[in-house]
Design a protein around this motif. Structure first.
Motif, PDB file in Angstrom:
ATOM      1  N   GLN A 100      36.732  45.499  50.051  1.00 51.00           N
ATOM      2  CA  GLN A 100      37.392  44.460  50.442  1.00 51.00           C
ATOM      3  C   GLN A 100      36.545  43.060  50.458  1.00 51.00           C
TER       4      GLN A 100
ATOM      5  N   GLU B 234      40.958  43.980  45.037  1.00 55.75           N
ATOM      6  CA  GLU B 234      40.724  43.460  46.268  1.00 55.75           C
ATOM      7  C   GLU B 234      40.838  41.881  45.911  1.00 55.75           C
TER       8      GLU B 234
ATOM      9  N   LYS C 129      44.641  40.690  45.923  1.00 54.55           N
ATOM     10  CA  LYS C 129      44.881  40.933  47.175  1.00 54.55           C
ATOM     11  C   LYS C 129      44.526  39.593  48.095  1.00 54.55           C
TER      12      LYS C 129
END
Ligand code: RAM
Length: 334
Positions: free
Chosen positions: A136, A174, A177
């Motif tokens: 992340q 990631e 996102k």
């Protein structure tokens, strides 16, 4: 006479025994490092770390190998030959999370300890996966650097490695996102292309992106091969100052691109440490000191201990950012 013969026989037996045990002591454990492909500076640095761990451990021989292009087929062929060579462990950066599972399962059935690092194999095909850092964080970091380069507004494209690469695909997920966060709402992802971690293909893909997206402001390349090629493409297309490149790169390969102005900042973790840690961990598995259980902590030499999560994964340190102020210093290391 009879006694003499018995004594002689006993002496011979003990001498042979001595020879066998000293031969065993001299025979080192073979740990094979299988990389995505040869000729990639990132993996050369990981190899350097593997050799460092082997030297420290004293009983390890490192076999460094990989296909010429980053394919699962190439790695399957190599693993087959490592099984015949009866290596003790394989540490691998996988070109495909699932395609390698049958062959690494076969290796494990033969007693070979299989660990993946950098780019992982699905859980059932390895004992543990060593991530360089938290996924992340890696995704967010790259979007943040892209945003910083273009003051938060404009078209973005991604130039990745291969379409099957486990690590890049997780990081792209990631990044997507992260782009949903309000602070990045003025950035738009317009294309994702694949240069297969080959310099020439990455360069051609980067040129393609620049020519077919006239409003493109930034290329993010989450691969050391791609970021280098994309930077060259920006320079060659005379787009320095109009299009920026960022992503994951090696300071030794990127220093010139920071100077040319094609790159403001990029990030990476220490690939030497990654290769060192996974080799050390493999030694722990061969010695029976680690088994891959959730919550287990595995000793990794000068880097301390890593703890395995429920999926048998562990991560090292956060990525470090490079720019004109520090790139030359680190260019000497990796
Ligand atoms: C390339 C490879 C490697 C990746 C780095 C950042 O060298 O794709 O797997 O971790 O880039």
């Amino acid at each position: 006479m009879k006694l003499q013969k018995i004594l002689l026989a006993a002496l011979t037996v003990s001498m042979i025994g001595g020879l066998v045990s000293s031969a065993q002591a001299a025979e080192k454990m073979k740990i094979a490092m299988v990389v995505k492909s040869l000729g990639n500076g990132f993996f050369d640095a990981a190899h350097q770390g593997a050799k460092e761990a082997a030297k420290e451990l004293g009983d390890v021989d490192v076999i460094y190998t990989g296909p010429t292009t980053p394919t699962a087929e190439g790695q399957i062929e190599i693993i087959n030959s490592l099984i015949s060579q009866k290596v003790s462990a394989i540490v691998i950066s996988a070109n495909d999370a699932n395609a390698l599972v049958p062959i690494t399962k076969k290796a494990m059935q033969r007693g070979i300890k299989v660990l993946s690092f950098d780019s992982g194999i699905a859980k059932e095909g390895r004992l543990m996966q060593l991530n360089p850092s938290n996924a992340q964080l890696i995704g967010l970091k790259q979007i943040q650097m892209a945003s910083d380069a273009i003051s938060g507004t404009g078209e973005v494209a991604i130039l990745s490695a291969t379409a099957q690469a486990t690590n890049q695909n997780i990081w792209i997920g990631e990044m997507k996102k992260a782009l949903l966060k309000p602070e990045f709402s003025k950035m738009k992802l317009v294309a994702t292309v694949y240069g297969d971690d080959q310099s020439d293909k990455s360069y051609r893909e980067a040129i393609g992106l620049l020519r077919s997206n006239p409003n493109l402001k930034v290329i993010i390349a989450p691969t050391t091969v791609g970021i280098n090629a994309a930077s060259k493409a920006v320079v060659d297309e005379h787009l320095v100052g109009k299009v920026y490149v960022t992503g994951l790169g090696l300071p030794s390969e990127m220093a010139g691109h920071v100077k040319s102005g094609a790159v403001k900042s990029f990030a990476i973790w220490n690939p030497i440490d990654l290769g060192y840690a996974v080799t050390y961990a493999a030694h722990e598995f061969v010695k029976g000191k680690a088994t891959g259980k959730a919550g287990e902590s595995v000793a990794v030499g000068r880097m301390g201990k890593i703890t395995l999560d429920a999926d048998g994964e562990a991560a090292l340190a956060p990525p470090f950012t490079y720019n004109k102020d520090n790139v030359d210093k680190f260019a000497k290391i990796f």
